[in-house]
Design an enzyme around this catalytic site. Structure first.
Site, PDB file in Angstrom:
ATOM      1  N   ASP A 155      -6.176  -1.064  -4.136  1.00  0.00           N
ATOM      2  CA  ASP A 155      -6.729  -1.811  -3.009  1.00  0.00           C
ATOM      3  C   ASP A 155      -7.715  -2.829  -3.554  1.00  0.00           C
ATOM      4  O   ASP A 155      -8.671  -2.465  -4.244  1.00  0.00           O
ATOM      5  CB  ASP A 155      -7.478  -0.883  -2.048  1.00  0.00           C
ATOM      6  CG  ASP A 155      -6.573   0.007  -1.239  1.00  0.00           C
ATOM      7  OD1 ASP A 155      -5.361  -0.262  -1.182  1.00  0.00           O
ATOM      8  OD2 ASP A 155      -7.088   0.975  -0.645  1.00  0.00           O
ATOM      9  N   HIS A 176      -8.899  -5.994   1.004  1.00  0.00           N
ATOM     10  CA  HIS A 176      -8.291  -4.989   1.880  1.00  0.00           C
ATOM     11  C   HIS A 176      -9.060  -4.822   3.190  1.00  0.00           C
ATOM     12  O   HIS A 176      -8.470  -4.540   4.224  1.00  0.00           O
ATOM     13  CB  HIS A 176      -8.199  -3.654   1.143  1.00  0.00           C
ATOM     14  CG  HIS A 176      -7.454  -2.576   1.853  1.00  0.00           C
ATOM     15  ND1 HIS A 176      -6.227  -2.779   2.451  1.00  0.00           N
ATOM     16  CD2 HIS A 176      -7.757  -1.265   2.061  1.00  0.00           C
ATOM     17  CE1 HIS A 176      -5.811  -1.649   2.999  1.00  0.00           C
ATOM     18  NE2 HIS A 176      -6.717  -0.722   2.777  1.00  0.00           N
ATOM     19  N   HIS A 210       0.820  -1.210   0.000  1.00  0.00           N
ATOM     20  CA  HIS A 210       0.000   0.000   0.000  1.00  0.00           C
ATOM     21  C   HIS A 210       0.857   1.264   0.000  1.00  0.00           C
ATOM     22  O   HIS A 210       0.421   2.316   0.453  1.00  0.00           O
ATOM     23  CB  HIS A 210      -0.965  -0.010   1.197  1.00  0.00           C
ATOM     24  CG  HIS A 210      -1.952  -1.118   1.113  1.00  0.00           C
ATOM     25  ND1 HIS A 210      -3.072  -1.063   0.317  1.00  0.00           N
ATOM     26  CD2 HIS A 210      -1.972  -2.335   1.703  1.00  0.00           C
ATOM     27  CE1 HIS A 210      -3.740  -2.185   0.428  1.00  0.00           C
ATOM     28  NE2 HIS A 210      -3.088  -2.975   1.260  1.00  0.00           N
ATOM     29  N   GLU A 242      -5.067   4.429  -5.234  1.00  0.00           N
ATOM     30  CA  GLU A 242      -4.644   5.536  -4.390  1.00  0.00           C
ATOM     31  C   GLU A 242      -3.241   6.018  -4.752  1.00  0.00           C
ATOM     32  O   GLU A 242      -2.452   5.280  -5.321  1.00  0.00           O
ATOM     33  CB  GLU A 242      -4.660   5.113  -2.915  1.00  0.00           C
ATOM     34  CG  GLU A 242      -6.054   4.784  -2.412  1.00  0.00           C
ATOM     35  CD  GLU A 242      -6.084   4.129  -1.060  1.00  0.00           C
ATOM     36  OE1 GLU A 242      -7.057   4.362  -0.313  1.00  0.00           O
ATOM     37  OE2 GLU A 242      -5.153   3.337  -0.728  1.00  0.00           O
ATOM     38  N   HIS A 279     -13.230   3.359   2.778  1.00  0.00           N
ATOM     39  CA  HIS A 279     -12.815   2.098   2.150  1.00  0.00           C
ATOM     40  C   HIS A 279     -13.969   1.097   2.188  1.00  0.00           C
ATOM     41  O   HIS A 279     -14.303   0.474   1.173  1.00  0.00           O
ATOM     42  CB  HIS A 279     -11.619   1.482   2.885  1.00  0.00           C
ATOM     43  CG  HIS A 279     -10.290   2.027   2.503  1.00  0.00           C
ATOM     44  ND1 HIS A 279      -9.747   3.139   3.099  1.00  0.00           N
ATOM     45  CD2 HIS A 279      -9.378   1.597   1.591  1.00  0.00           C
ATOM     46  CE1 HIS A 279      -8.550   3.374   2.576  1.00  0.00           C
ATOM     47  NE2 HIS A 279      -8.311   2.462   1.651  1.00  0.00           N
TER      48      HIS A 279
END
Length: 165
Positions: free
Chosen positions: A8, A12, A2, A126, A114
């Site tokens: 993700d 996750h 990450h 991200e 998330h």
């Protein structure tokens, strides 16, 4: 997995979710819209509901986080509120990209944005660098390393301008 630009996977936030090796490529490759939001802190439901997202299933959000130098971590990142994330999911979004290191505040222990995205099967990308990317429609190719059963992976993400017509 990450750090830097990364994807993700649904795993996750849930051991039952797909690992990065099972995220369908048709989610990670295809038409996308880049929009700039000039918010100071949080991307709210009002912010995303004001966007023209007709036909958009991949949204990439450019914020002030693209101006942070690559060798600096700014904990005061721009994040999504859970209701904004859930609303985007209900609109049929399949992929959300952000130039922030996370869709949640750094201090978040429960990662509510998330969870809201992943509950709607929205894949999260991200820490994009959008410094010189104008708003508009593109083809995105977000290709994470294929790490078996991982909850995410570093990725090379490319935007290609769509040809008119």
């Amino acid at each position: 997995v990450h750090a830097g630009t990364h994807v993700d996977a649904p795993r996750h936030n849930s051991d039952a979710g797909l690992g990065i090796d099972r995220v369908p490529l048709d989610v990670l490759i295809g038409p996308a819209r880049v929009v700039t939001l000039t918010v100071k802190e949080a991307i709210t439901l009002a912010d995303v509901a004001s966007l023209d997202l007709t036909g958009v299933t991949r949204l990439i959000v450019h914020t002030r986080d693209s101006d942070v130098p690559n060798d600096v971590f700014d904990g005061d990142l721009v994040y999504f509120t859970p209701d904004a994330a859930a609303w985007l999911g209900r609109q049929g979004m399949r992929l959300i990209g952000t130039d922030a290191p996370s869709v949640d505040p750094v201090s978040s222990a429960d990662l509510t944005a998330h969870l809201a995205f992943l509950r709607h099967d929205v894949v999260i990308v991200e820490n994009l660098c959008l410094r010189h990317v104008p708003d508009g429609d593109y083809e995105v190719m977000a290709l994470p390393l294929c790490i078996a059963e991982s909850d995410g992976a570093p990725a090379r993400v490319v935007l290609r301008t769509l040809s008119p017509g």
